[in-house]
Design a protein around this motif. Structure first.
Motif, PDB file in Angstrom:
ATOM      1  N   PRO A 119      11.877   4.064  -5.151  1.00  0.00           N
ATOM      2  CA  PRO A 119      13.156   4.708  -4.957  1.00  0.00           C
ATOM      3  C   PRO A 119      13.492   5.472  -3.858  1.00  0.00           C
ATOM      4  CG  PRO A 119      11.763   5.331  -7.069  1.00  0.00           C
ATOM      5  CD  PRO A 119      11.027   4.577  -6.145  1.00  0.00           C
ATOM      6  N   PHE A 120      14.366   6.072  -3.606  1.00  0.00           N
ATOM      7  CA  PHE A 120      14.810   7.055  -2.700  1.00  0.00           C
ATOM      8  C   PHE A 120      13.566   7.721  -2.379  1.00  0.00           C
ATOM      9  CE2 PHE A 120      16.103  10.757  -0.706  1.00  0.00           C
ATOM     10  CZ  PHE A 120      16.888  10.362   0.357  1.00  0.00           C
ATOM     11  N   PRO A 121      13.035   7.894  -1.205  1.00  0.00           N
ATOM     12  CA  PRO A 121      13.639   7.534   0.059  1.00  0.00           C
ATOM     13  C   PRO A 121      13.267   6.129   0.442  1.00  0.00           C
ATOM     14  CG  PRO A 121      11.533   8.739   0.437  1.00  0.00           C
ATOM     15  CD  PRO A 121      11.701   8.544  -1.101  1.00  0.00           C
ATOM     16  N   ASN A 122      13.129   5.284  -0.488  1.00  0.00           N
ATOM     17  CA  ASN A 122      13.008   3.876  -0.065  1.00  0.00           C
ATOM     18  C   ASN A 122      11.981   3.511   0.666  1.00  0.00           C
ATOM     19  OD1 ASN A 122      16.757   4.038  -0.068  1.00  0.00           O
ATOM     20  ND2 ASN A 122      15.214   3.455  -1.975  1.00  0.00           N
ATOM     21  N   LYS A 123      10.676   3.946   0.650  1.00  0.00           N
ATOM     22  CA  LYS A 123       9.607   3.492   1.310  1.00  0.00           C
ATOM     23  C   LYS A 123       9.324   1.839   1.030  1.00  0.00           C
ATOM     24  CE  LYS A 123       7.497   7.976   0.878  1.00  0.00           C
ATOM     25  NZ  LYS A 123       6.200   8.560   0.547  1.00  0.00           N
ATOM     26  N   VAL A 124       8.834   1.307   2.058  1.00  0.00           N
ATOM     27  CA  VAL A 124       8.277   0.081   1.659  1.00  0.00           C
ATOM     28  C   VAL A 124       6.819   0.068   2.182  1.00  0.00           C
ATOM     29  CG1 VAL A 124       8.508  -2.630   2.129  1.00  0.00           C
ATOM     30  CG2 VAL A 124      10.608  -1.085   2.114  1.00  0.00           C
ATOM     31  N   PHE A 125       5.934  -0.752   1.415  1.00  0.00           N
ATOM     32  CA  PHE A 125       4.495  -0.564   1.860  1.00  0.00           C
ATOM     33  C   PHE A 125       4.067  -2.188   1.962  1.00  0.00           C
ATOM     34  CE2 PHE A 125       4.664   3.058  -0.421  1.00  0.00           C
ATOM     35  CZ  PHE A 125       3.937   4.303   0.372  1.00  0.00           C
ATOM     36  N   ALA A 126       3.496  -2.770   2.814  1.00  0.00           N
ATOM     37  CA  ALA A 126       2.706  -4.103   2.858  1.00  0.00           C
ATOM     38  C   ALA A 126       1.177  -3.975   2.863  1.00  0.00           C
ATOM     39  CB  ALA A 126       2.935  -4.697   4.098  1.00  0.00           C
ATOM     40  N   LEU A 127       0.847  -4.396   1.481  1.00  0.00           N
ATOM     41  CA  LEU A 127      -0.556  -4.148   1.045  1.00  0.00           C
ATOM     42  C   LEU A 127      -1.527  -5.794   1.259  1.00  0.00           C
ATOM     43  CD1 LEU A 127      -0.111  -2.283  -2.207  1.00  0.00           C
ATOM     44  CD2 LEU A 127      -0.187  -1.272  -0.004  1.00  0.00           C
ATOM     45  N   ASP A 128      -2.484  -5.391   1.981  1.00  0.00           N
ATOM     46  CA  ASP A 128      -3.381  -6.574   2.113  1.00  0.00           C
ATOM     47  C   ASP A 128      -4.131  -6.872   1.090  1.00  0.00           C
ATOM     48  OD1 ASP A 128      -4.975  -8.526   3.283  1.00  0.00           O
ATOM     49  OD2 ASP A 128      -5.530  -7.243   4.817  1.00  0.00           O
ATOM     50  N   LEU A 129      -3.891  -8.031   0.246  1.00  0.00           N
ATOM     51  CA  LEU A 129      -4.671  -8.245  -0.860  1.00  0.00           C
ATOM     52  C   LEU A 129      -6.135  -8.965  -0.644  1.00  0.00           C
ATOM     53  CD1 LEU A 129      -1.829  -9.913  -2.990  1.00  0.00           C
ATOM     54  CD2 LEU A 129      -2.605  -7.739  -3.159  1.00  0.00           C
ATOM     55  N   ASN A 130      -6.329  -9.354   0.648  1.00  0.00           N
ATOM     56  CA  ASN A 130      -7.686  -9.518   1.184  1.00  0.00           C
ATOM     57  C   ASN A 130      -8.437  -8.344   1.705  1.00  0.00           C
ATOM     58  OD1 ASN A 130      -7.358 -12.640   1.032  1.00  0.00           O
ATOM     59  ND2 ASN A 130      -5.807 -12.363   2.794  1.00  0.00           N
ATOM     60  N   ASP A 131      -7.995  -7.275   1.499  1.00  0.00           N
ATOM     61  CA  ASP A 131      -8.875  -6.045   2.074  1.00  0.00           C
ATOM     62  C   ASP A 131      -8.526  -5.113   0.923  1.00  0.00           C
ATOM     63  OD1 ASP A 131     -10.169  -4.485   3.303  1.00  0.00           O
ATOM     64  OD2 ASP A 131      -9.222  -4.366   5.087  1.00  0.00           O
ATOM     65  N   ASN A 132      -8.639  -5.426  -0.279  1.00  0.00           N
ATOM     66  CA  ASN A 132      -8.404  -4.118  -1.459  1.00  0.00           C
ATOM     67  C   ASN A 132      -7.209  -3.369  -1.317  1.00  0.00           C
ATOM     68  OD1 ASN A 132     -11.155  -4.681  -2.695  1.00  0.00           O
ATOM     69  ND2 ASN A 132     -12.169  -3.917  -0.714  1.00  0.00           N
ATOM     70  N   GLY A 133      -6.160  -4.059  -1.076  1.00  0.00           N
ATOM     71  CA  GLY A 133      -4.938  -3.233  -1.078  1.00  0.00           C
ATOM     72  C   GLY A 133      -4.739  -2.290   0.113  1.00  0.00           C
ATOM     73  N   ARG A 134      -5.665  -2.599   1.298  1.00  0.00           N
ATOM     74  CA  ARG A 134      -5.334  -1.656   2.228  1.00  0.00           C
ATOM     75  C   ARG A 134      -3.821  -1.657   2.845  1.00  0.00           C
ATOM     76  NH1 ARG A 134      -5.152  -2.261   7.879  1.00  0.00           N
ATOM     77  NH2 ARG A 134      -5.477  -4.687   7.763  1.00  0.00           N
ATOM     78  N   ILE A 135      -3.255  -0.758   3.379  1.00  0.00           N
ATOM     79  CA  ILE A 135      -1.770  -0.671   3.870  1.00  0.00           C
ATOM     80  C   ILE A 135      -1.707  -1.007   5.359  1.00  0.00           C
ATOM     81  CG2 ILE A 135      -0.038   0.782   4.480  1.00  0.00           C
ATOM     82  CD1 ILE A 135      -1.075   2.712   2.176  1.00  0.00           C
ATOM     83  N   ILE A 136      -1.191  -2.261   5.384  1.00  0.00           N
ATOM     84  CA  ILE A 136      -0.992  -3.132   6.643  1.00  0.00           C
ATOM     85  C   ILE A 136       0.050  -2.271   7.411  1.00  0.00           C
ATOM     86  CG2 ILE A 136      -0.333  -5.216   7.867  1.00  0.00           C
ATOM     87  CD1 ILE A 136      -1.274  -6.592   5.225  1.00  0.00           C
ATOM     88  N   TRP A 137       1.082  -2.150   6.738  1.00  0.00           N
ATOM     89  CA  TRP A 137       2.289  -1.357   7.504  1.00  0.00           C
ATOM     90  C   TRP A 137       3.180  -0.686   6.387  1.00  0.00           C
ATOM     91  CZ3 TRP A 137       7.111  -2.650   5.941  1.00  0.00           C
ATOM     92  CH2 TRP A 137       7.230  -4.062   5.470  1.00  0.00           C
TER      93      TRP A 137
END
Lengths: 161, 609
Positions: B99-117
């Motif tokens: 929700p606000f502030p409307n963050k977006v996370f890209a999580l790497d499922l090949n690396d235990n959900g590490r945040i790609i960006w």
């Protein structure tokens, strides 16, 4: 009531607001401390017109953030608590100017209602209702009204229209 | 549409060059998603696929083993607000929004959900209080290597799905007038389809198509207003089989009231690639006081079937003419093929806020079934199904529950459903195996008193007071989770819930249906019977939608927790108790006794052998 009806139809809202803004503090001063401490009448479980109308107007604008019956929500604080120790002046100023704060759940922002006639015209009524809720003089839900003929607040309100 | 018709639409003429230019890239983007939506390993759009069925063919987790489900991993979004929508999963990457502030996370499922960006837009916090009912966001969309985010402040942003880099950004509305963004965009062909929120602020609702590559506006179709703004063709757009005629919207409003007329578009969009039609519904007319807007208030409360390329409507259907209860028509439209009265039909199924579930022919807009999907619904007796009746297609309003007939400053009591609707935006699921729809519902009624209000730009424009309580003379709870036979118009089974079910459902080939509850449970029930097979309590109430995907040969189920939204506001403190005269059953308990604010993704799987 014609006075109110016209407000809804056009841009005379701004003029009305002016009237309302200058009226409310004057009332508060005239009736001094007593009104501010107990701005409502509750008799046999029934409330005066101001408190009743405050219930309606609160649930028109305020409850979408502050929850039903002033009970608060996931989004904004419970006014049944806030009004326990908030002065009328602080209440009116907060409603008119808004406020913002930030905490664990992020930014919390209350808008300024100063140019909203649906709020400012009835600011005393909304205060009366919430104060009655804070004092536990009025329960949850829609309060019953005192018979208009025996309701001094309604008589005075009508005389001013 | 021929050239003659084109001339009728000033707006469209201006867009025609763009539309033409866009045709070249249409095939690629379109085909990609049409294909991707069929891959059950991914979850590429919020409702699972263009037909909005929220059905998955994955069956590793099934009726026999779902009881063994465990939490595989979890992720905190860092935002403690109402979390609607859900994550997307595309080829080993999960995209999570907040929700606000409307963050977006890209999580790497090949690396235990590490945040790609990660991406966090800068937004003016003054947009927060003009969002009715919390700062929710119903999720991002994917198309052609881009993640599309629709921000609270109405900006629509395209991010590079690989890097999070901002590719384009465009403003879809004016928050200073109360226009905000909550809905999830749908990408169809080379277009991003997105609407606006702000039905309680007197805004004019619209659906807009932006070019996926450039962000340029291709068409905008308002819900209310003159023909050239609403993109209705007087001769060729039909309502219940008849041409709508000229000025079909403005003639149903008094004076210029349509300019504050609402009809905002904040629900879900579905798409039929074969017919090239997009389907969505419009919200309530402004204000909530019906006396201030005499007339049918077209085309608020309406399902639109629009041509994807031009935006022109092929057909419309208004479910609640002259709304008196805030029964927005924005709920999901599920596109399936089914047999009705012995005939195979391409249908659109729409469980409306007003308590009627509608089945229409999605090609023609013909009304096939309209039936109450909660027995408590009382504001109307029926929807007239006889084509020869002048009331054809209209709900038959019960005078006692008509806030318009009872009038201004009168409190109409015992209206079912409440303004929350028999369901709100929480999307249903459909199983092709059972042919049934699985619908999360509210079981709440209300008292409603309309009164005169004034319009001030950017200020709430509501005009009614309402009190809500659990449906009287029932089980005392505020929700049901039901299985619905849309051909017969009948409830097949119903699970009682203490609180409204505000979470989107998921049906799978494992013969189970998942949904979340406001206390925070993720539940799995038997598709055939509704019998509960699994429950797990997540950290906060669930108003998000349940998804599933496969990674490295294993099936996962994912859901966002985070109480809030209208549910969090209306129910946090508990609703008012029903008056004695209405016979509300049971002590009413407050949701805040069960759950607190949160913001977490929880992912489930079966234990490894």
């Amino acid at each position: 009531m014609n006075y109110l009806m016209s407000a809804a139809t056009g841009f005379c809202g701004a003029m009305l607001l002016f009237t309302a803004a200058s009226l409310a503090p004057a009332q508060a001063q005239d009736e001094a401390v007593d009104w501010e401490d107990k701005p409502y009448i509750v008799e046999d479980g029934k409330v005066d017109y101001g408190t009743y109308n405050g219930f309606r107007r609160y649930h028109n604008t305020c409850h979408t953030c502050h929850g039903p019956d002033g009970m608060g929500s996931t989004f904004a604080p419970a006014l049944v608590n806030s009004l326990k120790d908030m002065s009328y002046a602080d209440f009116a100023a907060t409603v008119a100017n808004g406020r913002s704060s930030s905490g664990a759940s992020g930014n919390s922002v209350m808008p300024a209602f100063g140019d909203n006639v649906d709020v400012m015209l009835y600011i005393d009524h909304i205060y009366a209702y919430l104060k009655a809720r804070a004092d536990d003089a009025v329960g949850r839900g829609r309060p019953d009204r005192i018979d208009p003929e025996n309701d001094p607040v309604f008589q005075e309100w009508q005389a001013n229209q | 549409m021929g050239m003659e018709d084109m001339k009728k639409f000033g707006l469209m003429a201006a867009c025609s060059v763009l539309a033409l230019a866009a045709t070249t890239s249409l095939a690629t983007a379109n085909d990609e998603l049409v294909e991707m939506q069929q891959n059950a390993k991914n979850w590429v759009m919020q409702l699972g696929n263009y037909s909005a069925t929220r059905y998955s063919e994955l069956e590793e987790i099934n009726k026999d083993n779902v009881g063994d489900l465990q939490v595989a991993w979890s992720f905190s979004t860092g935002v403690l607000r109402g979390h609607e929508g859900g994550p997307l999963v595309i080829d080993g990457v999960m995209y999570v929004h907040t929700p606000f502030p409307n963050k977006v996370f890209a999580l790497d499922l090949n690396d235990n959900g590490r945040i790609i960006w990660r991406y966090e837009p800068e937004q003016d916090p003054n947009v927060i209080p003009v969002m009715c009912c919390d700062t929710v966001n119903r999720g991002v969309a994917y198309g052609d290597g881009k993640i599309i985010l629709h921000q609270a402040d109405t900006n629509v942003v395209a991010l590079d799905a690989k890097t999070g880099e901002e590719l384009w950004k465009t403003q879809n509305g004016d928050p200073s007038k109360g226009e905000t963004g909550t809905m999830s965009p749908l990408i169809a062909g080379d277009k991003v389809l997105v609407g606006n929120s702000g039905g309680e602020f007197g805004v004019q609702g619209h659906m807009t198509a932006y070019n996926l590559e450039t962000g340029e506006q291709e068409w905008r179709a308002y819900s209310v207003g003159p023909d050239d703004q609403i993109l209705l063709d007087p001769e060729n757009t039909t309502h219940l089989g008849e041409p709508v005629g000229e000025n079909s919207s403005v003639d149903t409003w008094e004076g210029d009231q349509w300019q504050l007329g609402g009809g905002t578009v904040w629900g879900w969009v579905s798409y039929d690639p074969e017919l090239n039609l997009v389907y969505y519904g419009s919200g309530n007319p402004g204000t909530w006081n019906p006396a201030q807007r005499p007339g049918d208030n077209r085309w608020s409360m309406t399902i639109f079937a629009r041509d994807l390329d031009t935006g022109v409507a092929k057909w419309v259907y208004q479910m609640t003419p002259h709304d008196e209860w805030d029964y927005d028509g924005v709920n999901e439209n599920i596109l399936v093929d089914m047999e009705i009265d012995g005939e195979q039909r391409k249908v659109l199924f729409h469980p409306d806020r007003n308590g009627f579930a509608y089945t229409l022919d999605r090609e023609t807009g013909e009304l096939l079934v309209a039936a109450k999907y909660d027995p408590a619904v009382n504001w109307a007796t029926e929807v007239v199904m006889n084509e020869d009746d002048e009331q054809y297609g209209r709900p038959q309003v019960v005078a006692e529950y008509s806030t318009a007939q009872n009038g201004v400053d009168v409190n109409s009591e015992g209206i079912c459903p409440a303004a929350l609707g028999t369901k709100d935006q929480q999307p249903s699921a459909y199983s092709p195996e059972t042919g049934l729809f699985y619908i999360p519902t509210n079981h709440v009624c209300m008292d409603y008193e309309p009164f005169q209000v004034s319009y001030t730009a950017g200020q709430p424009y509501v005009g009614a007071t309402l009190s809500m309580y659990p449906a009287p003379d029932s089980h005392g709870g505020m929700g049901n989770f039901i299985a619905w036979d849309a051909a017969a118009g009948e409830i097949v089974w119903s699970v009682e819930e203490p609180f409204s079910v505000w979470s989107g459902a998921l049906a799978t080939a494992g013969d189970i249906v998942f949904y979340g509850t406001l206390e925070g449970y993720l539940k799995a029930v038997d598709m055939e019977t509704g019998e509960e097979l699994y429950r797990f309590k997540t950290p906060s109430g669930i108003i998000g939608n349940v998804n599933t995907y496969e990674h490295d040969g294993k099936q996962y189920v994912a859901v966002l927790s985070g109480i809030g939204g209208w549910a969090g506001i209306g129910l946090a403190a508990g609703l008012t108790e029903g008056t004695d005269g209405l016979g509300a059953v049971g002590a009413y308990q407050s949701l805040s006794d069960y759950t607190q604010l949160g913001g977490q993704l929880t992912v489930f799987s079966l234990p490894s052998e």
